[in-house]
Scaffold this motif. Sequence first.
Motif, mmCIF file in Angstrom:
data_model
loop_
_atom_site.group_PDB
_atom_site.id
_atom_site.type_symbol
_atom_site.label_atom_id
_atom_site.label_comp_id
_atom_site.label_asym_id
_atom_site.label_seq_id
_atom_site.Cartn_x
_atom_site.Cartn_y
_atom_site.Cartn_z
ATOM 1 N N PRO A 39 -43.159 19.118 111.035
ATOM 2 C CA PRO A 39 -42.396 17.843 111.622
ATOM 3 C C PRO A 39 -41.580 18.198 112.751
ATOM 4 C CG PRO A 39 -41.480 18.504 109.434
ATOM 5 C CD PRO A 39 -42.824 19.439 109.821
ATOM 6 N N VAL A 40 -41.297 17.518 113.913
ATOM 7 C CA VAL A 40 -40.537 17.815 114.700
ATOM 8 C C VAL A 40 -39.017 17.418 114.421
ATOM 9 C CG1 VAL A 40 -40.924 15.601 116.040
ATOM 10 C CG2 VAL A 40 -39.997 17.296 117.415
ATOM 11 N N ILE A 41 -38.907 16.460 113.740
ATOM 12 C CA ILE A 41 -37.507 15.887 113.033
ATOM 13 C C ILE A 41 -37.794 16.085 111.439
ATOM 14 C CG2 ILE A 41 -35.865 14.207 112.878
ATOM 15 C CD1 ILE A 41 -37.127 13.199 115.210
ATOM 16 N N LYS A 42 -36.919 16.629 110.865
ATOM 17 C CA LYS A 42 -36.912 16.810 109.651
ATOM 18 C C LYS A 42 -35.696 16.011 108.705
ATOM 19 C CE LYS A 42 -38.502 20.290 106.142
ATOM 20 N NZ LYS A 42 -38.367 21.665 106.183
ATOM 21 N N ASN A 43 -35.573 15.092 107.931
ATOM 22 C CA ASN A 43 -34.543 14.675 107.098
ATOM 23 C C ASN A 43 -33.508 14.672 107.957
ATOM 24 O OD1 ASN A 43 -36.352 15.147 104.968
ATOM 25 N ND2 ASN A 43 -35.564 17.228 104.433
ATOM 26 N N PHE A 44 -33.688 13.796 108.910
ATOM 27 C CA PHE A 44 -32.454 13.302 109.644
ATOM 28 C C PHE A 44 -31.792 12.224 109.313
ATOM 29 C CE2 PHE A 44 -30.978 11.347 113.713
ATOM 30 C CZ PHE A 44 -30.016 12.422 114.330
ATOM 31 N N SER A 45 -30.372 12.395 109.343
ATOM 32 C CA SER A 45 -29.680 10.958 108.875
ATOM 33 C C SER A 45 -28.542 10.697 109.706
ATOM 34 C CB SER A 45 -29.159 11.201 107.612
ATOM 35 O OG SER A 45 -30.235 10.988 106.733
ATOM 36 N N LEU A 46 -28.267 9.654 110.212
ATOM 37 C CA LEU A 46 -27.018 9.392 111.025
ATOM 38 C C LEU A 46 -26.806 7.748 110.989
ATOM 39 C CD1 LEU A 46 -25.230 10.314 113.449
ATOM 40 C CD2 LEU A 46 -27.217 9.774 114.963
ATOM 41 N N ASN A 47 -25.496 7.721 110.981
ATOM 42 C CA ASN A 47 -24.910 6.292 110.873
ATOM 43 C C ASN A 47 -24.118 6.283 112.170
ATOM 44 O OD1 ASN A 47 -25.690 5.845 108.244
ATOM 45 N ND2 ASN A 47 -23.720 5.294 107.519
ATOM 46 N N ILE A 48 -24.619 5.042 113.028
ATOM 47 C CA ILE A 48 -23.840 4.780 114.110
ATOM 48 C C ILE A 48 -23.109 3.570 114.119
ATOM 49 C CG2 ILE A 48 -24.386 4.289 116.506
ATOM 50 C CD1 ILE A 48 -27.040 6.247 116.209
ATOM 51 N N LYS A 49 -22.129 3.364 114.205
ATOM 52 C CA LYS A 49 -21.381 2.170 114.223
ATOM 53 C C LYS A 49 -21.200 1.369 115.428
ATOM 54 C CE LYS A 49 -18.750 2.841 110.235
ATOM 55 N NZ LYS A 49 -20.213 3.282 109.384
ATOM 56 N N LYS A 50 -21.246 0.114 115.358
ATOM 57 C CA LYS A 50 -21.306 -0.487 116.659
ATOM 58 C C LYS A 50 -20.011 -0.268 117.634
ATOM 59 C CE LYS A 50 -20.689 -5.638 118.156
ATOM 60 N NZ LYS A 50 -21.788 -6.021 118.728
ATOM 61 N N GLY A 51 -20.348 -0.069 118.871
ATOM 62 C CA GLY A 51 -19.325 0.409 119.567
ATOM 63 C C GLY A 51 -19.075 2.050 119.898
ATOM 64 N N LEU A 205 -19.799 5.784 131.989
ATOM 65 C CA LEU A 205 -20.005 5.395 130.303
ATOM 66 C C LEU A 205 -18.863 5.252 129.660
ATOM 67 C CD1 LEU A 205 -23.099 8.016 129.785
ATOM 68 C CD2 LEU A 205 -23.102 5.449 130.321
ATOM 69 N N ASP A 206 -17.923 5.999 129.862
ATOM 70 C CA ASP A 206 -16.828 6.080 129.045
ATOM 71 C C ASP A 206 -15.968 4.441 129.157
ATOM 72 O OD1 ASP A 206 -15.513 7.771 127.528
ATOM 73 O OD2 ASP A 206 -13.565 7.741 128.762
ATOM 74 N N LYS A 207 -16.053 4.011 130.314
ATOM 75 C CA LYS A 207 -15.578 2.702 130.435
ATOM 76 C C LYS A 207 -16.342 1.713 129.498
ATOM 77 C CE LYS A 207 -12.959 2.771 134.763
ATOM 78 N NZ LYS A 207 -13.423 3.996 135.521
ATOM 79 N N LEU A 208 -17.704 2.004 129.282
ATOM 80 C CA LEU A 208 -18.503 0.799 128.587
ATOM 81 C C LEU A 208 -18.317 1.203 127.195
ATOM 82 C CD1 LEU A 208 -21.892 1.421 130.504
ATOM 83 C CD2 LEU A 208 -20.250 -0.468 130.766
ATOM 84 N N LYS A 209 -17.708 2.203 126.837
ATOM 85 C CA LYS A 209 -17.394 2.500 125.265
ATOM 86 C C LYS A 209 -16.796 1.443 124.603
ATOM 87 C CE LYS A 209 -14.860 6.275 123.971
ATOM 88 N NZ LYS A 209 -14.683 7.917 124.188
ATOM 89 N N GLY A 210 -16.915 1.030 123.389
ATOM 90 C CA GLY A 210 -16.597 -0.050 122.556
ATOM 91 C C GLY A 210 -17.270 -1.228 122.741
ATOM 92 N N ASP A 211 -17.638 -1.475 123.989
ATOM 93 C CA ASP A 211 -18.334 -2.938 124.559
ATOM 94 C C ASP A 211 -19.712 -2.561 124.190
ATOM 95 O OD1 ASP A 211 -18.535 -5.205 125.653
ATOM 96 O OD2 ASP A 211 -19.128 -4.423 127.476
ATOM 97 N N LYS A 212 -20.139 -1.468 124.338
ATOM 98 C CA LYS A 212 -21.589 -1.323 124.148
ATOM 99 C C LYS A 212 -21.573 -0.012 122.974
ATOM 100 C CE LYS A 212 -22.930 -3.984 127.617
ATOM 101 N NZ LYS A 212 -23.631 -5.011 127.043
ATOM 102 N N THR A 213 -22.598 0.090 122.589
ATOM 103 C CA THR A 213 -22.949 1.153 121.331
ATOM 104 C C THR A 213 -23.934 2.099 122.259
ATOM 105 O OG1 THR A 213 -23.073 -0.310 119.599
ATOM 106 C CG2 THR A 213 -24.296 1.789 119.272
#
Length: 237
Positions: A39-51, A205-213
């Motif tokens: 596998p190129v990726i194995k048991n990968f987990s990640l939570n990404i909150k909106k923003g 990008l930093d200015k978009l933070k919070g408005d976009k994920t």
Amino acid sequence: SSYKKKDNSNQYNQLKKINLKKEIKIENISYTYPGKSNPVIKNFSLNIKKGEFIGIIGKSGEGKSTILDLIMGLIFPSTGKILIDGKEINSSIKGWQNNLGHVSQSTNLLDETIKSNIAFGVPENEIENTKLIEAAKKAQIFNFISSLQSNFETEVGERGVTLSGGQIQRIGIARELYRDPEVILLDESTSALDLETEREFLKCLDKLKGDKTIIFVSHRKSALENCDKIIDLKNYE
């Protein structure tokens, strides 16, 4: 049952954006390319909150782009799942993809006006100027465009003005912002830029933070300084 009668309203629903209200949850995914044994990726987990602004760092071959392809639903995990607000993305993949912006290593510009390069694929008479200006401002390219004699009507490429790598990348971001997606995926989007241009690009990008994920994949630590959190793929080998 797997048989469905033809229902056009369903087609329309498919095209509506699937909005992100809370989080993207990647649960223990692995992915093996067809014909490969490891596998190129194995048991990968990640939570990404909106923003959130997430950085994923990894060397070439550690699966960075594969993770983006999985989030975009271009390929599906061999095991594990990806959930948008608790729903698996393959339940309405088109609607999800409609809400994603993707900026790759190199933005391809058409030999056309800056305007039609930003409002990519939108017929001339349907281009909304307010959205155009807004996208250009957010991508930090508006001042440059305003300094050109023909502004947004300036031709680029063979017949027109020659743009620097950083300007082209910012037009690439403006192009995605014009579509107004909630989630922006960046794949090594600064690797062709020099450090000064990269810094400018990251400010945008930093200015978009919070408005976009934002999910930003890179092999350069310097590119990920402003991220809320950085995931290092070598921990998932």
